[in-house]
Design a protein around this motif. Structure first.
Motif, PDB file in Angstrom:
ATOM      1  N   LYS A 153       0.925  -0.830   0.126  1.00 34.34           N
ATOM      2  CA  LYS A 153       0.212  -0.072  -0.269  1.00 34.34           C
ATOM      3  C   LYS A 153       0.956   1.351  -0.191  1.00 34.34           C
ATOM      4  CE  LYS A 153      -3.096   1.984   2.808  1.00 34.34           C
ATOM      5  NZ  LYS A 153      -4.409   1.783   4.116  1.00 34.34           N
ATOM      6  N   LEU A 154       0.576   2.212  -0.565  1.00 35.75           N
ATOM      7  CA  LEU A 154       0.731   3.405  -0.341  1.00 35.75           C
ATOM      8  C   LEU A 154      -0.114   4.774  -0.641  1.00 35.75           C
ATOM      9  CD1 LEU A 154       4.295   4.527  -1.672  1.00 35.75           C
ATOM     10  CD2 LEU A 154       2.918   5.149  -3.367  1.00 35.75           C
ATOM     11  N   THR A 155       0.528   5.673   0.175  1.00 35.60           N
ATOM     12  CA  THR A 155      -0.922   6.289   0.248  1.00 35.60           C
ATOM     13  C   THR A 155       0.140   7.562  -0.021  1.00 35.60           C
ATOM     14  OG1 THR A 155      -2.122   4.899   1.431  1.00 35.60           O
ATOM     15  CG2 THR A 155      -2.461   8.391   1.240  1.00 35.60           C
ATOM     16  N   ALA A 156      -0.502   8.824  -0.031  1.00 35.11           N
ATOM     17  CA  ALA A 156       0.257  10.351  -0.420  1.00 35.11           C
ATOM     18  C   ALA A 156      -1.549  11.178  -0.993  1.00 35.11           C
ATOM     19  CB  ALA A 156       1.223  10.910  -1.488  1.00 35.11           C
ATOM     20  N   ILE A 157      -1.156  12.429   0.056  1.00 36.26           N
ATOM     21  CA  ILE A 157      -1.287  14.087  -0.238  1.00 36.26           C
ATOM     22  C   ILE A 157      -1.111  14.717   0.146  1.00 36.26           C
ATOM     23  CG2 ILE A 157      -3.364  14.806   1.273  1.00 36.26           C
ATOM     24  CD1 ILE A 157      -3.998  12.510   3.093  1.00 36.26           C
ATOM     25  N   GLY A 158      -1.551  15.535  -1.299  1.00 35.63           N
ATOM     26  CA  GLY A 158      -1.085  16.602  -1.484  1.00 35.63           C
ATOM     27  C   GLY A 158      -1.553  18.200  -1.525  1.00 35.63           C
ATOM     28  N   ARG A 159      -1.027  19.561  -1.477  1.00 36.61           N
ATOM     29  CA  ARG A 159      -1.720  20.284  -1.586  1.00 36.61           C
ATOM     30  C   ARG A 159      -2.557  21.074  -3.284  1.00 36.61           C
ATOM     31  NH1 ARG A 159      -4.407  22.586   2.033  1.00 36.61           N
ATOM     32  NH2 ARG A 159      -3.382  22.569   3.595  1.00 36.61           N
ATOM     33  N   THR A 160      -3.322  21.270  -3.847  1.00 38.79           N
ATOM     34  CA  THR A 160      -2.757  21.579  -5.084  1.00 38.79           C
ATOM     35  C   THR A 160      -2.506  22.994  -5.388  1.00 38.79           C
ATOM     36  OG1 THR A 160      -5.313  22.634  -5.291  1.00 38.79           O
ATOM     37  CG2 THR A 160      -5.089  20.130  -5.495  1.00 38.79           C
ATOM     38  N   ARG A 161      -2.289  23.615  -6.292  1.00 37.39           N
ATOM     39  CA  ARG A 161      -2.040  24.452  -6.367  1.00 37.39           C
ATOM     40  C   ARG A 161      -3.353  25.383  -7.171  1.00 37.39           C
ATOM     41  NH1 ARG A 161       1.873  21.588  -8.646  1.00 37.39           N
ATOM     42  NH2 ARG A 161       3.904  21.469  -8.037  1.00 37.39           N
ATOM     43  N   HIS A 162      -4.707  25.619  -6.351  1.00 36.20           N
ATOM     44  CA  HIS A 162      -5.651  25.995  -6.658  1.00 36.20           C
ATOM     45  C   HIS A 162      -5.651  27.047  -5.773  1.00 36.20           C
ATOM     46  CE1 HIS A 162     -10.035  26.811  -7.248  1.00 36.20           C
ATOM     47  NE2 HIS A 162      -9.874  26.908  -5.815  1.00 36.20           N
TER      48      HIS A 162
END
Length: 165
Positions: A153-162
């Motif tokens: 399993k691999l999980t990533a959460i990113g902040r968008t450039r919105h």
């Protein structure tokens, strides 16, 4: 010890954000697709996205036969967070991974983790040791010479450039 406490606190906070994010995202902002993880030592890439945001999972593995894996991508309703999870629903992969990399396009990673085993009935996720992988601005990658070839399993959460107008 302070580093562990700080790391554990950040991990818990990010996990809670992810849980809230997953619960609040509308159905048109989430997608889960099935794909085959293929052994043979050849590098493969699987990519899925929502609007201009993408998650790519690149890997090479050995042993066994194809395994069915899932990739879930999600975009928060306010377009500020993009998440990607890749996992084997049966809990543990029997393939030996020689390399892996997850890349988020359009988002800067704020939380990521990789696991050698995913939760199944009566057990919980087993994270990789921090020295087995590295997290960059947009990638999560195995660490040569440190990664023990087990990934489920691999999980990533990113902040968008919105940006709001």
């Amino acid at each position: 010890m302070a580093t562990c406490n700080k790391f554990c606190g950040v991990t818990l906070a990010c996990a809670l954000v992810f849980a809230l994010f997953a619960a609040e995202a509308s159905s048109e902002n989430t997608k889960t697709v099935e794909f085959n993880v293929k052994p043979g030592g050849v590098v493969h890439t699987f990519t899925e996205g929502i609007r201009e945001y993408e998650c790519s999972f690149t890997y090479a593995s050995q042993g066994g036969t194809n395994e069915q894996w899932l990739m879930s991508v999600g975009l928060s309703d306010d377009d500020r967070l993009f998440s990607c999870s890749v996992w084997r629903p049966q809990g543990k992969s029997y393939l030996f991974f020689t390399q892996f990399k997850a890349e988020l396009k359009g988002a800067k990673i704020e939380y990521a983790n990789a696991y050698s085993q995913t939760a199944t009935a009566g057990s919980s996720d087993v994270p990789l040791k921090p020295e087995e992988f590295t997290v960059g601005d947009s990638t999560v990658t195995h660490r040569d010479g440190k990664f023990n070839a087990q990934l489920s399993k691999l999980t990533a959460i990113g902040r968008t450039r919105h940006d709001e107008l």
